[in-house]
Scaffold this motif. Structure first.
Motif, PDB file in Angstrom:
ATOM      1  N   SER A  28      -9.995  39.501  63.793  1.00  0.00           N
ATOM      2  CA  SER A  28      -8.659  39.719  64.488  1.00  0.00           C
ATOM      3  C   SER A  28      -8.106  41.060  64.265  1.00  0.00           C
ATOM      4  O   SER A  28      -8.470  41.803  63.662  1.00  0.00           O
ATOM      5  CB  SER A  28      -7.592  38.641  63.432  1.00  0.00           C
ATOM      6  OG  SER A  28      -7.584  39.195  62.332  1.00  0.00           O
ATOM      7  N   ILE A  29      -7.201  41.559  64.949  1.00  0.00           N
ATOM      8  CA  ILE A  29      -6.613  42.924  65.436  1.00  0.00           C
ATOM      9  C   ILE A  29      -5.088  42.691  65.132  1.00  0.00           C
ATOM     10  O   ILE A  29      -4.446  41.841  65.636  1.00  0.00           O
ATOM     11  CB  ILE A  29      -6.938  43.630  66.699  1.00  0.00           C
ATOM     12  CG1 ILE A  29      -8.457  43.419  66.989  1.00  0.00           C
ATOM     13  CG2 ILE A  29      -6.395  45.028  66.634  1.00  0.00           C
ATOM     14  CD1 ILE A  29      -8.798  43.988  68.261  1.00  0.00           C
ATOM     15  N   LYS A  30      -4.868  43.500  64.072  1.00  0.00           N
ATOM     16  CA  LYS A  30      -3.098  43.630  63.910  1.00  0.00           C
ATOM     17  C   LYS A  30      -2.819  44.822  64.809  1.00  0.00           C
ATOM     18  O   LYS A  30      -3.004  46.053  64.385  1.00  0.00           O
ATOM     19  CB  LYS A  30      -2.763  43.578  62.543  1.00  0.00           C
ATOM     20  CG  LYS A  30      -1.363  43.998  62.011  1.00  0.00           C
ATOM     21  CD  LYS A  30      -1.204  43.987  60.684  1.00  0.00           C
ATOM     22  CE  LYS A  30       0.379  44.171  60.626  1.00  0.00           C
ATOM     23  NZ  LYS A  30       0.715  44.363  59.370  1.00  0.00           N
ATOM     24  N   LEU A  31      -1.831  44.734  65.554  1.00  0.00           N
ATOM     25  CA  LEU A  31      -1.263  45.760  66.447  1.00  0.00           C
ATOM     26  C   LEU A  31       0.183  46.056  66.197  1.00  0.00           C
ATOM     27  O   LEU A  31       1.151  45.009  65.976  1.00  0.00           O
ATOM     28  CB  LEU A  31      -1.137  45.490  67.923  1.00  0.00           C
ATOM     29  CG  LEU A  31      -2.483  45.212  68.484  1.00  0.00           C
ATOM     30  CD1 LEU A  31      -2.340  44.498  69.955  1.00  0.00           C
ATOM     31  CD2 LEU A  31      -3.399  46.211  68.323  1.00  0.00           C
ATOM     32  N   ASP A  32       0.543  47.268  65.937  1.00  0.00           N
ATOM     33  CA  ASP A  32       1.974  47.677  65.608  1.00  0.00           C
ATOM     34  C   ASP A  32       2.718  47.966  66.915  1.00  0.00           C
ATOM     35  O   ASP A  32       2.558  48.973  67.597  1.00  0.00           O
ATOM     36  CB  ASP A  32       2.175  48.913  64.850  1.00  0.00           C
ATOM     37  CG  ASP A  32       3.503  49.030  64.535  1.00  0.00           C
ATOM     38  OD1 ASP A  32       4.342  48.577  64.374  1.00  0.00           O
ATOM     39  OD2 ASP A  32       3.705  50.401  63.998  1.00  0.00           O
ATOM     40  N   MET A  33       3.552  46.853  67.232  1.00  0.00           N
ATOM     41  CA  MET A  33       4.183  46.836  68.594  1.00  0.00           C
ATOM     42  C   MET A  33       5.631  47.465  68.479  1.00  0.00           C
ATOM     43  O   MET A  33       6.646  46.551  68.323  1.00  0.00           O
ATOM     44  CB  MET A  33       4.145  45.375  69.241  1.00  0.00           C
ATOM     45  CG  MET A  33       2.997  44.957  69.364  1.00  0.00           C
ATOM     46  SD  MET A  33       1.956  45.624  70.716  1.00  0.00           S
ATOM     47  CE  MET A  33       2.669  45.414  71.882  1.00  0.00           C
ATOM     48  N   MET A  34       5.862  48.884  68.192  1.00  0.00           N
ATOM     49  CA  MET A  34       7.163  49.587  68.012  1.00  0.00           C
ATOM     50  C   MET A  34       7.830  49.735  69.254  1.00  0.00           C
ATOM     51  O   MET A  34       6.919  50.365  70.207  1.00  0.00           O
ATOM     52  CB  MET A  34       6.685  50.498  67.333  1.00  0.00           C
ATOM     53  CG  MET A  34       8.153  51.042  66.725  1.00  0.00           C
ATOM     54  SD  MET A  34       8.034  52.654  65.583  1.00  0.00           S
ATOM     55  CE  MET A  34       7.537  51.662  64.087  1.00  0.00           C
ATOM     56  N   LYS A  35       9.012  49.497  69.291  1.00  0.00           N
ATOM     57  CA  LYS A  35       9.715  49.813  70.699  1.00  0.00           C
ATOM     58  C   LYS A  35      10.036  51.389  70.723  1.00  0.00           C
ATOM     59  O   LYS A  35      10.208  51.934  69.751  1.00  0.00           O
ATOM     60  CB  LYS A  35      11.142  49.170  70.720  1.00  0.00           C
ATOM     61  CG  LYS A  35      10.989  47.586  70.700  1.00  0.00           C
ATOM     62  CD  LYS A  35      10.500  47.265  72.041  1.00  0.00           C
ATOM     63  CE  LYS A  35      10.567  45.519  71.857  1.00  0.00           C
ATOM     64  NZ  LYS A  35       9.887  44.919  73.169  1.00  0.00           N
TER      65      LYS A  35
ATOM     66  N   HIS B 173      -5.159  33.227  61.570  1.00  0.00           N
ATOM     67  CA  HIS B 173      -5.481  34.164  60.434  1.00  0.00           C
ATOM     68  C   HIS B 173      -5.901  33.218  59.160  1.00  0.00           C
ATOM     69  O   HIS B 173      -7.082  33.495  58.746  1.00  0.00           O
ATOM     70  CB  HIS B 173      -4.401  34.729  60.174  1.00  0.00           C
ATOM     71  CG  HIS B 173      -4.655  35.729  58.661  1.00  0.00           C
ATOM     72  ND1 HIS B 173      -5.419  36.961  58.866  1.00  0.00           N
ATOM     73  CD2 HIS B 173      -4.222  35.711  57.576  1.00  0.00           C
ATOM     74  CE1 HIS B 173      -5.702  37.261  57.677  1.00  0.00           C
ATOM     75  NE2 HIS B 173      -4.871  36.787  56.788  1.00  0.00           N
ATOM     76  N   HIS B 174      -5.475  32.102  59.069  1.00  0.00           N
ATOM     77  CA  HIS B 174      -5.735  31.188  58.087  1.00  0.00           C
ATOM     78  C   HIS B 174      -7.139  30.571  58.460  1.00  0.00           C
ATOM     79  O   HIS B 174      -8.253  30.693  57.544  1.00  0.00           O
ATOM     80  CB  HIS B 174      -5.036  29.886  57.944  1.00  0.00           C
ATOM     81  CG  HIS B 174      -5.351  29.055  56.939  1.00  0.00           C
ATOM     82  ND1 HIS B 174      -5.036  29.061  55.546  1.00  0.00           N
ATOM     83  CD2 HIS B 174      -5.798  27.757  56.967  1.00  0.00           C
ATOM     84  CE1 HIS B 174      -5.541  28.103  54.855  1.00  0.00           C
ATOM     85  NE2 HIS B 174      -5.829  27.227  55.651  1.00  0.00           N
ATOM     86  N   PHE B 175      -7.427  30.118  59.604  1.00  0.00           N
ATOM     87  CA  PHE B 175      -8.769  29.709  60.022  1.00  0.00           C
ATOM     88  C   PHE B 175     -10.025  30.699  59.938  1.00  0.00           C
ATOM     89  O   PHE B 175     -10.850  30.321  59.240  1.00  0.00           O
ATOM     90  CB  PHE B 175      -8.679  29.433  61.463  1.00  0.00           C
ATOM     91  CG  PHE B 175     -10.074  29.027  61.976  1.00  0.00           C
ATOM     92  CD1 PHE B 175     -10.651  27.891  61.900  1.00  0.00           C
ATOM     93  CD2 PHE B 175     -10.805  29.921  63.052  1.00  0.00           C
ATOM     94  CE1 PHE B 175     -12.003  27.675  62.446  1.00  0.00           C
ATOM     95  CE2 PHE B 175     -12.042  29.588  63.564  1.00  0.00           C
ATOM     96  CZ  PHE B 175     -12.489  28.386  63.274  1.00  0.00           C
ATOM     97  N   ILE B 176      -9.546  32.023  60.320  1.00  0.00           N
ATOM     98  CA  ILE B 176     -10.669  33.187  60.116  1.00  0.00           C
ATOM     99  C   ILE B 176     -10.969  33.261  58.755  1.00  0.00           C
ATOM    100  O   ILE B 176     -11.955  33.548  58.196  1.00  0.00           O
ATOM    101  CB  ILE B 176     -10.227  34.102  60.725  1.00  0.00           C
ATOM    102  CG1 ILE B 176     -10.262  33.959  62.502  1.00  0.00           C
ATOM    103  CG2 ILE B 176     -11.097  35.663  60.573  1.00  0.00           C
ATOM    104  CD1 ILE B 176      -9.602  35.176  63.152  1.00  0.00           C
ATOM    105  N   LYS B 177      -9.951  33.220  57.819  1.00  0.00           N
ATOM    106  CA  LYS B 177     -10.207  33.911  56.317  1.00  0.00           C
ATOM    107  C   LYS B 177     -10.795  32.605  55.737  1.00  0.00           C
ATOM    108  O   LYS B 177     -11.658  32.947  54.882  1.00  0.00           O
ATOM    109  CB  LYS B 177      -8.562  33.897  55.801  1.00  0.00           C
ATOM    110  CG  LYS B 177      -8.660  34.380  54.451  1.00  0.00           C
ATOM    111  CD  LYS B 177      -7.198  34.735  53.898  1.00  0.00           C
ATOM    112  CE  LYS B 177      -7.318  35.215  52.608  1.00  0.00           C
ATOM    113  NZ  LYS B 177      -5.916  35.272  52.009  1.00  0.00           N
ATOM    114  N   HIS B 178     -10.858  31.409  56.013  1.00  0.00           N
ATOM    115  CA  HIS B 178     -11.361  30.312  55.144  1.00  0.00           C
ATOM    116  C   HIS B 178     -12.623  29.779  56.202  1.00  0.00           C
ATOM    117  O   HIS B 178     -13.245  29.000  55.551  1.00  0.00           O
ATOM    118  CB  HIS B 178     -10.452  29.202  54.864  1.00  0.00           C
ATOM    119  CG  HIS B 178      -9.312  29.470  53.917  1.00  0.00           C
ATOM    120  ND1 HIS B 178      -8.129  29.951  54.524  1.00  0.00           N
ATOM    121  CD2 HIS B 178      -9.197  29.810  52.811  1.00  0.00           C
ATOM    122  CE1 HIS B 178      -7.325  30.228  53.373  1.00  0.00           C
ATOM    123  NE2 HIS B 178      -8.016  30.042  52.360  1.00  0.00           N
TER     124      HIS B 178
END
Length: 85
Positions: A72-79, A57-62
């Motif tokens: 990047s994709i943020k997934l909500d991995m809820m049980k 995330h730091h690499f992509i942001k800068h």
């Protein structure tokens, strides 16, 4: 003879069998479990994946130069047990 219980060792026998199976599986698990699955294997930490995602995330942001684009994709991995009603 009133305190004689023939099934008194059942719990101990189950623990011995479980320990024997765990000792045998300890050598096989690192070859079965992928490198990306880092929990429950010796010499791997569950926080390694968190640190890796933070670095990406730091690499992509800068990133400012170059033709390559990243996403990047943020997934909500809820049980399933987190949603019991």
């Amino acid at each position: 003879m009133t305190n004689f219980r023939p099934i008194a060792l059942c719990n101990t026998v189950a623990k011995v069998i479980a320990k024997a199976l765990a000792m045998r599986l300890k050598n096989v698990l690192p070859t079965i479990i992928l490198e990306t699955q880092s929990a429950f294997v010796s010499n791997r930490l569950i926080t390694d994946n968190v640190l890796l995602s933070y670095e990406l995330h730091h690499f992509i942001k800068h990133k400012k130069t170059g033709k390559d684009d990243f996403m990047s994709i943020k997934l909500d991995m809820m049980k399933a047990y987190d949603r019991i009603e």
